[in-house]
Scaffold this motif. Structure first.
Motif, PDB file in Angstrom:
ATOM      1  N   LYS A   1       0.997  -3.584  -2.707  1.00 48.31           N
ATOM      2  CA  LYS A   1       0.690  -3.559  -1.557  1.00 48.31           C
ATOM      3  C   LYS A   1      -0.980  -3.559  -1.650  1.00 48.31           C
ATOM      4  N   THR A   2      -1.364  -2.977  -2.254  1.00 50.61           N
ATOM      5  CA  THR A   2      -3.034  -2.704  -2.127  1.00 50.61           C
ATOM      6  C   THR A   2      -3.513  -4.003  -2.597  1.00 50.61           C
ATOM      7  N   CYS A   3      -3.066  -4.921  -3.495  1.00 53.94           N
ATOM      8  CA  CYS A   3      -3.348  -6.014  -3.988  1.00 53.94           C
ATOM      9  C   CYS A   3      -3.234  -7.037  -2.732  1.00 53.94           C
TER      10      CYS A   3
ATOM     11  N   SER B   1      -3.227   3.033  -8.791  1.00 54.73           N
ATOM     12  CA  SER B   1      -2.158   3.532  -7.858  1.00 54.73           C
ATOM     13  C   SER B   1      -2.841   4.137  -6.894  1.00 54.73           C
ATOM     14  N   THR B   2      -2.533   3.870  -5.522  1.00 60.61           N
ATOM     15  CA  THR B   2      -3.082   4.404  -4.141  1.00 60.61           C
ATOM     16  C   THR B   2      -2.649   5.925  -4.384  1.00 60.61           C
ATOM     17  N   ILE B   3      -3.834   6.649  -3.824  1.00 63.36           N
ATOM     18  CA  ILE B   3      -3.508   7.921  -3.739  1.00 63.36           C
ATOM     19  C   ILE B   3      -3.838   8.386  -2.148  1.00 63.36           C
TER      20      ILE B   3
ATOM     21  N   TRP C   1      -3.529  -0.741   7.250  1.00 62.10           N
ATOM     22  CA  TRP C   1      -3.115   0.568   6.480  1.00 62.10           C
ATOM     23  C   TRP C   1      -2.373   0.639   5.086  1.00 62.10           C
ATOM     24  N   ASP C   2      -2.992   1.124   4.131  1.00 61.82           N
ATOM     25  CA  ASP C   2      -2.244   1.184   2.966  1.00 61.82           C
ATOM     26  C   ASP C   2      -1.868   2.470   2.362  1.00 61.82           C
ATOM     27  N   THR C   3      -0.260   2.282   1.878  1.00 64.00           N
ATOM     28  CA  THR C   3       0.223   3.599   1.604  1.00 64.00           C
ATOM     29  C   THR C   3       0.458   3.801   0.109  1.00 64.00           C
TER      30      THR C   3
HETATM   31 MG    MG Z   1      -1.624   0.824  -3.953  1.00 67.55          MG
END
Ligand code: MG
Ligand code: GTP
Length: 204
Positions: free
Chosen positions: A21-23, A39-41, A62-64
């Protein structure tokens, strides 16, 4: 000073931890990729502006965090989203099976008229594929949502998919509203059907 944008659309990415997702967001917003996994916090967002039918649309993406322990925080953001992007990893069967749970979570937490889209990410690693394209196409069809296979790493279908979602939201929220029943359009517009084929999304 001229307004920087005409509309603001809020998009949200959800899916298991590690699916990319973030990438995908970093590829879309900054045209960059990093293979180090951080890993996203909680939650984060990035911005990119696109143009549809001469209108500037600011996309707030928005990134979860996919990790279960952040569920309470992340689901609180569903309601404000106009579009939700469901992501799985084509090399990870479990992440695809879990899409059903993520869809359920949308039903429970998001607005009823939210636009949804399904992405099968990491399509650059075909040799490790576990989820066939046809399986995902079938699932997307059952739920009446758009589907793309993407690669944040190789930049495949990233701009295309985000644009497709922005366009669907534009048609639903801007065009259909103006030409909707009992609502005489202020300016002359083509019918939603005509607009559908002519509304192009370009990245600016
Ligand atoms: Mg992430
Ligand atoms: P959480 O934040 O924990 O929910 O994970 P995430 O979904 O944000 O995953 P992230 O974007 O951090 O990516 C996880 C790992 O997958 C990283 O090591 C990335 O480099 C890798 N990755 C992401 N997208 C791709 C892709 O398209 N192809 C390949 N080969 N690797 C990818």
């Amino acid at each position: 000073m001229a307004k920087a944008y005409d509309y603001l659309f809020k998009l949200l990415l959800i899916g298991d931890s590690g699916v990319g997702k973030t990438c995908l967001i970093i590829r879309f917003a900054e045209d960059n990729f990093n293979s180090t996994y951080i890993s996203t916090i909680g939650i984060d967002f990035k911005i990119r502006t696109v143009e549809i039918d001469g209108k500037k649309i600011k996309l707030q993406v928005w990134d979860t965090a996919g990790q279960e322990r952040f569920k309470t925080i992340t689901t609180a953001y569903y309601r404000g989203a106009m579009g939700i992007i469901l992501v799985y990893d084509i090399t990870d069967e479990k992440s695809f099976e879990n899409i059903q749970n993520w869809i359920k979570s949308i039903r429970e937490n998001a607005a009823a008229d939210v636009e949804r889209m399904l992405l099968g990410n990491k399509c650059d690693i075909e040799s490790r594929r576990k989820v066939q394209k046809e399986q995902a196409e079938k699932l997307a069809k059952e739920h009446g949502i758009k589907f793309f296979e993407t690669s944040a790493k190789s930049s495949i279908n990233v701009d295309e998919s985000f644009c497709a979602l922005a366009r669907d939201i534009f048609i639903k929220r801007v065009i259909t509203k103006k030409t909707g029943q009992g609502n005489k359009p202020q300016v002359s517009l083509n019918s939603p059907q005509q607009q559908k084929s002519s509304s192009k999304c370009s990245l600016i």
